[in-house]
Design a protein around this motif. Structure first.
Motif, PDB file in Angstrom:
ATOM      1  N   ALA A 252      33.106 103.404  73.794  1.00  0.00           N
ATOM      2  CA  ALA A 252      34.065 102.545  74.763  1.00  0.00           C
ATOM      3  C   ALA A 252      35.140 101.969  73.903  1.00  0.00           C
ATOM      4  N   VAL A 253      36.492 102.245  74.544  1.00  0.00           N
ATOM      5  CA  VAL A 253      37.611 101.865  73.887  1.00  0.00           C
ATOM      6  C   VAL A 253      38.307 100.871  74.637  1.00  0.00           C
ATOM      7  N   PHE A 254      38.866  99.628  74.210  1.00  0.00           N
ATOM      8  CA  PHE A 254      39.771  98.869  74.931  1.00  0.00           C
ATOM      9  C   PHE A 254      40.991  98.602  74.248  1.00  0.00           C
ATOM     10  N   LYS A 255      42.215  99.103  74.690  1.00  0.00           N
ATOM     11  CA  LYS A 255      43.350  99.187  73.846  1.00  0.00           C
ATOM     12  C   LYS A 255      44.526  98.622  74.902  1.00  0.00           C
ATOM     13  N   ASP A 256      45.289  97.744  74.233  1.00  0.00           N
ATOM     14  CA  ASP A 256      46.476  97.362  75.050  1.00  0.00           C
ATOM     15  C   ASP A 256      46.253  96.350  75.996  1.00  0.00           C
ATOM     16  N   CYS A 257      44.981  95.745  76.063  1.00  0.00           N
ATOM     17  CA  CYS A 257      44.455  94.951  77.390  1.00  0.00           C
ATOM     18  C   CYS A 257      44.739  93.534  76.824  1.00  0.00           C
ATOM     19  N   SER A 258      44.755  92.788  78.037  1.00  0.00           N
ATOM     20  CA  SER A 258      44.831  91.241  77.959  1.00  0.00           C
ATOM     21  C   SER A 258      43.344  90.604  78.064  1.00  0.00           C
ATOM     22  N   LEU A 259      42.764  90.110  76.841  1.00  0.00           N
ATOM     23  CA  LEU A 259      41.345  89.639  77.040  1.00  0.00           C
ATOM     24  C   LEU A 259      41.474  88.096  77.032  1.00  0.00           C
ATOM     25  N   SER A 260      40.653  87.575  78.214  1.00  0.00           N
ATOM     26  CA  SER A 260      40.821  86.120  78.272  1.00  0.00           C
ATOM     27  C   SER A 260      39.549  85.544  77.438  1.00  0.00           C
ATOM     28  N   THR A 289      45.691  91.609  73.352  1.00  0.00           N
ATOM     29  CA  THR A 289      46.182  90.187  73.223  1.00  0.00           C
ATOM     30  C   THR A 289      45.184  89.246  73.892  1.00  0.00           C
ATOM     31  N   GLY A 290      45.560  87.880  73.928  1.00  0.00           N
ATOM     32  CA  GLY A 290      44.781  86.851  74.689  1.00  0.00           C
ATOM     33  C   GLY A 290      43.893  86.242  74.014  1.00  0.00           C
ATOM     34  N   ALA A 291      43.100  84.946  74.421  1.00  0.00           N
ATOM     35  CA  ALA A 291      42.116  84.306  73.627  1.00  0.00           C
ATOM     36  C   ALA A 291      40.992  85.042  73.367  1.00  0.00           C
ATOM     37  N   GLY A 292      40.638  86.053  74.040  1.00  0.00           N
ATOM     38  CA  GLY A 292      39.446  87.032  73.653  1.00  0.00           C
ATOM     39  C   GLY A 292      39.631  87.879  72.623  1.00  0.00           C
ATOM     40  N   SER A 293      40.897  88.109  72.086  1.00  0.00           N
ATOM     41  CA  SER A 293      41.271  89.257  71.389  1.00  0.00           C
ATOM     42  C   SER A 293      41.216  89.131  69.929  1.00  0.00           C
ATOM     43  N   THR A 294      40.876  88.189  69.389  1.00  0.00           N
ATOM     44  CA  THR A 294      40.611  87.702  67.855  1.00  0.00           C
ATOM     45  C   THR A 294      39.279  88.416  67.493  1.00  0.00           C
ATOM     46  N   ILE A 295      39.718  89.088  66.236  1.00  0.00           N
ATOM     47  CA  ILE A 295      38.819  90.096  65.871  1.00  0.00           C
ATOM     48  C   ILE A 295      37.883  89.428  64.445  1.00  0.00           C
ATOM     49  N   SER A 296      37.985  88.465  64.010  1.00  0.00           N
ATOM     50  CA  SER A 296      37.606  87.896  62.783  1.00  0.00           C
ATOM     51  C   SER A 296      35.975  87.984  62.871  1.00  0.00           C
ATOM     52  N   GLN A 297      35.592  87.828  63.882  1.00  0.00           N
ATOM     53  CA  GLN A 297      34.046  87.711  64.299  1.00  0.00           C
ATOM     54  C   GLN A 297      33.305  88.854  64.863  1.00  0.00           C
ATOM     55  N   ARG A 298      34.150  89.877  65.002  1.00  0.00           N
ATOM     56  CA  ARG A 298      33.528  91.016  65.973  1.00  0.00           C
ATOM     57  C   ARG A 298      32.605  91.607  65.121  1.00  0.00           C
ATOM     58  N   ALA A 299      31.495  92.112  65.911  1.00  0.00           N
ATOM     59  CA  ALA A 299      30.249  92.846  65.839  1.00  0.00           C
ATOM     60  C   ALA A 299      30.695  93.726  64.361  1.00  0.00           C
ATOM     61  N   SER A 300      29.539  93.905  63.730  1.00  0.00           N
ATOM     62  CA  SER A 300      29.760  94.720  62.385  1.00  0.00           C
ATOM     63  C   SER A 300      29.841  96.362  62.731  1.00  0.00           C
ATOM     64  N   PHE A 301      29.456  96.651  63.884  1.00  0.00           N
ATOM     65  CA  PHE A 301      29.273  98.115  64.401  1.00  0.00           C
ATOM     66  C   PHE A 301      30.366  98.424  65.231  1.00  0.00           C
ATOM     67  N   SER A 302      31.579  97.418  65.467  1.00  0.00           N
ATOM     68  CA  SER A 302      32.788  97.709  66.255  1.00  0.00           C
ATOM     69  C   SER A 302      33.859  98.337  65.201  1.00  0.00           C
TER      70      SER A 302
END
Length: 332
Positions: A252-260, A289-302
């Motif tokens: 699954a790929v999410f690209k150029d989305c607005s993530l709340s 983009t958006g409040a849910g797009s921060t990647i600093s704590q993303r799952a290690s398998f992403s």
């Protein structure tokens, strides 16, 4: 004077919108018609009468039935005042089938499309089983099996397993998908969702890819808005995940989305503690983009894609170079 200026500016803006919005309040020439003033009173009856290459026009109303389509090269149009969006749709197909009562996921679907070269415009498809209270089992609004299926200005509403795209190729444009648990899912299909709204009604996961081998099925969600549904029972802050792996080859790929802010900082989660299914997954993001797009704590398998690697997930790469022959460019 200032008041008058803004008043007339607002009127002008509304006139521009009215001009741009295209209505569909009468059937295209040669269409089979459904509704109080149509040839058929149910959609199922119209589908049964349709042959390859037919079109069906449905007048405004709620049709309480489950519809099963097996004829290829069929087009279905719903009556609407604005063909460009799902927001003005006036045709609803509603049922309450569930896997618990029907025997399997597919059989629970309100709309089951087992056909190729299918297109549907401006329809709202609802499975009411479990919506609102979350009680029950898997209950599909849409079950899609087939190549070159397009859904334009449509909405799909359910709770668990709202949209199944299991085989073939699908495109969703300017549409709306609502659910809570694994509500966009399937196995070998290549599905592209563009410029649409994906809304969670409760805590859970959006996608559940069940690819059977490396590089088989995939979901690409492009330029979409991910948010809490208007009828969500809470704010859902950080309670929703972009996906979890039904199998270890999930993609699954999410690209150029607005993530709340409904998206959990981890972004993605394991299938379960005992069966994580993360060994060979592709869970990827780019340009969100958006409040849910921060990647600093993303799952290690992403995976975070780059400007060069994201090209692998373009619409032509997913649906094939000939996609322009069947995807309606008005809904890109």
């Amino acid at each position: 004077m200032v008041y008058s200026y803004f008043f007339f500016a607002l009127v002008a803006l509304n006139l521009v919108h009215s001009t741009l919005a295209t209505q569909r309040n009468s059937p295209p020439t040669g269409s089979i018609t459904v509704g109080p003033s149509g040839t058929y009173k149910t959609i199922s009856a119209a589908v049964a009468a349709a042959s390859k290459g037919a079109s069906i026009f449905i007048y405004a109303g709620t049709y309480n039935e489950a519809v099963y389509i097996t004829v290829d090269n069929l087009k279905i149009y719903g009556q609407t005042d604005d063909t460009s969006s799902y927001k003005s749709n006036t045709v609803i197909i509603s049922s309450n089938g569930a896997m618990a009562t029907k025997g399997n996921d597919d059989a629970s679907g309100t709309l089951r499309v087992h056909a190729n070269s299918f297109a549907m415009y401006n329809m709202k498809i609802v499975n009411t089983y479990g919506t609102g209270d979350g009680v029950g089992s898997q209950a599909l609004a849409l079950s899609a099996y087939g190549t070159e299926q397009g859904f334009y200005g449509c909405s799909f509403v359910g709770y668990q397993d709202t949209v199944l795209t299991d085989t073939g190729t699908q495109y969703f444009g300017h549409s709306y998908i609502e659910g809570a648990v694994d509500f966009i899912f399937g196995q070998t299909a290549k599905t592209y969702i563009k410029s649409s709204v994906i809304a969670s009604v409760a805590a859970g996961t959006i996608t559940a890819s069940g690819s059977l081998s490396t590089g088989e099925g995939i979901y690409v969600i492009d330029s979409c808005t991910i948010k809490a549904a208007d009828d969500a029972k809470s704010a859902l802050t950080q309670e929703v995940y972009l996906g979890r792996p039904w199998t270890q080859y999930a993609q699954a790929v999410f690209k150029d989305c607005s993530l709340s802010d409904i998206i959990n900082p981890a972004g993605w989660e394991k299938w379960s503690t005992s069966e994580p299914n993360t060994a060979d997954v592709l869970f990827a993001e780019y340009g969100n983009t958006g409040a849910g797009s921060t990647i600093s704590q993303r799952a290690s398998f992403s995976t975070m894609l780059t400007s060069s690697s994201v090209a692998k997930y373009s619409i032509s790469a997913i649906l094939g170079s000939g996609y322009t022959a069947w995807v309606d460019s008005n809904y890109s």
